[in-house]
Design an enzyme around this catalytic site. Structure first.
Site: not given
Ligand SMILES: [Zn+2]
Length: 432
Positions: A115, A310, A366, A368, A371, A397
């Site tokens: 930014d 974002d 999930c 991930c 998990c 996660h």
């Protein structure tokens, strides 16, 4: 547009050699057939492609807190951002440039965004939009960093060493060139919503002049060899100002368009400002919505043609024990986690006592790393014990969750099933 409002732009003018962004492209690969403005695209950058719609994770100080670039990649991350303001106060953009630029410095060798630095300066000066919502209209003096805003730029006090610095449109472009992210932003003033319309209007016009000065400096420094510049739509919650600002961004040779500024004090206003603004933005450029990352807000934005989002939310939440969950959690899971007594939200707080003896993963579907390997009880323990790993595992996660969300949204756009997809992620109680 009335002639009078053009004068302020002509006083700065366009660069004689407008950038053509030879190393970037934005291709729309699928347009929604369900009557919405949702579309799938590919944003091509020198460091790789980003499939859109997509989510940009915040690596505020050149690090997505607690996660390595490899973990980010494995969780499906395609793009991250860093904040110019924070890197400017420490370690400085020259050091990052000397270390090979952000991609080399951080080891995240994929598409990146910075930014302009304006948001932090102004949010710390005016009080952030979130503190406005909480009713804290102004910050205490000792927390204010903004000293002055003038036509030239913004003067602020560094929280790092107390030194006084000035950020101008030109210096922001130079700093972002040194940092070396693929996508960079013009300097704008992020006006709060509690000011008079006349202030929002004059601030927006100054931001337009700053946008042109940013573009001129971008051309002068030949940044287009490695970078692409986004303009920012301002105008607060006022439709006529948003119209004027979208016209400015559409007709100025930026690569992409970002929607910034105050989006109002509540979700309904925010959604209406986003819908109105996105509708008028040109579709051959990517559209980024700044600072928004709630699941409902993402579905709403996607439907209105937003390509990237974002927000610090998923990783900030994760560090504090908040795990993002899909609708299923509330429908089928509540008893073991004791969550039925909780108000339905987009996340659960793993620090709560019902999770103390809960042997299940956050979400069995999930996929991930967290998990697949850890129980809610273990995460609860880590978070209560203040172990760093707790924040890392829950953040992981949440990153995977957001990437899965965006991937499923892209495939739902292709199959024309966005509404059906939304019902898997958003509990009806959240729409009540
Ligand atoms: Zn997970």
């Amino acid at each position: 547009m009335p002639a009078a409002s053009l004068t302020h732009i002509e006083s700065v003018g366009l660069p004689s050699d407008a950038p053509s962004y030879p190393f970037f492209a934005f291709d729309i690969v699928h347009e929604s057939t369900d009557g919405s403005d949702a579309c799938c695209g590919v944003l091509r950058t020198p460091h790789g492609d980003v499939e859109t719609p997509n989510f940009v994770f915040c690596g505020t100080k050149a690090s997505v807190k607690g996660l390595t670039p490899e973990q980010l990649r494995e969780a499906g991350t395609q793009i991250v951002l860093s904040n110019t303001y924070h890197l400017l106060v420490w370690p400085g953009s020259e050091l990052v440039e000397d270390m090979g630029g952000l991609q080399e410095f951080t080891g995240f060798r994929g598409p990146m965004l910075t930014d302009s630095g304006g948001y932090q300066i102004f949010s710390m000066g005016h009080g952030s939009v979130s503190s406005e919502i909480k009713g804290q209209r102004t910050l205490p003096d000792e927390m204010r960093s903004l000293i002055d805003i003038s036509e030239e730029g913004a003067t602020f006090r560094s929280y790092w060493d107390g030194s006084v610095k000035t950020l101008t449109p030109e210096s922001s472009i130079l700093v972002q060139k040194q940092l070396g992210a693929d996508i960079i932003l013009v300097l704008d003033e992020c006006t709060p919503f509690n000011v008079e319309k006349s202030y929002t209007e004059s601030s927006m016009r100054r931001s337009h002049r700053w946008g042109l000065r940013s573009l001129q400096e971008f051309s002068r420094l030949d940044c287009q060899q490695r970078q692409a510049l986004y303009g920012i739509v301002q105008g607060g919650t006022c439709p006529s100002l948003r119209d004027e600002s979208t016209h400015f961004v559409n007709t100025t040779p930026f690569f992409g368009s970002a929607i910034g500024g105050s989006l109002g004090a509540d979700r309904a206003t925010m959604h209406s400002v986003v819908a109105l603004t996105a509708k008028s933005l040109r579709r051959d450029r990517p559209i980024h919505l700044l600072g928004i990352g709630g699941v409902r807000d993402i579905f709403h934005g996607v439907r209105h043609g937003i390509d990237t989002f974002d927000c610090v939310h998923p990783t900030r939440l994760g560090r504090h024990g908040g795990a993002l969950v899909r609708r299923d959690f509330w429908d089928t899971d509540g008893s073991g986690g004791g969550s039925r007594s909780d108000k339905v939200k987009e996340h659960i707080n793993l620090k709560k006592s019902p999770f103390k003896r809960d042997s299940r993963p956050i979400d069995a579907s999930c996929g991930c790393y967290t998990c697949r390997n850890f129980s809610r009880a273990y995460l609860h323990h880590l978070l209560k014990a203040g172990e760093q790993l707790g924040g890392t595992l829950v953040s992981l996660h949440n990153v995977f969750f957001m990437n899965r969300l965006m991937r499923d949204i892209r495939s739902a756009i292709r199959s024309g099933t966005l509404d059906e997809e939304r019902s898997k992620w958003v509990h009806p109680a959240l729409d009540a």
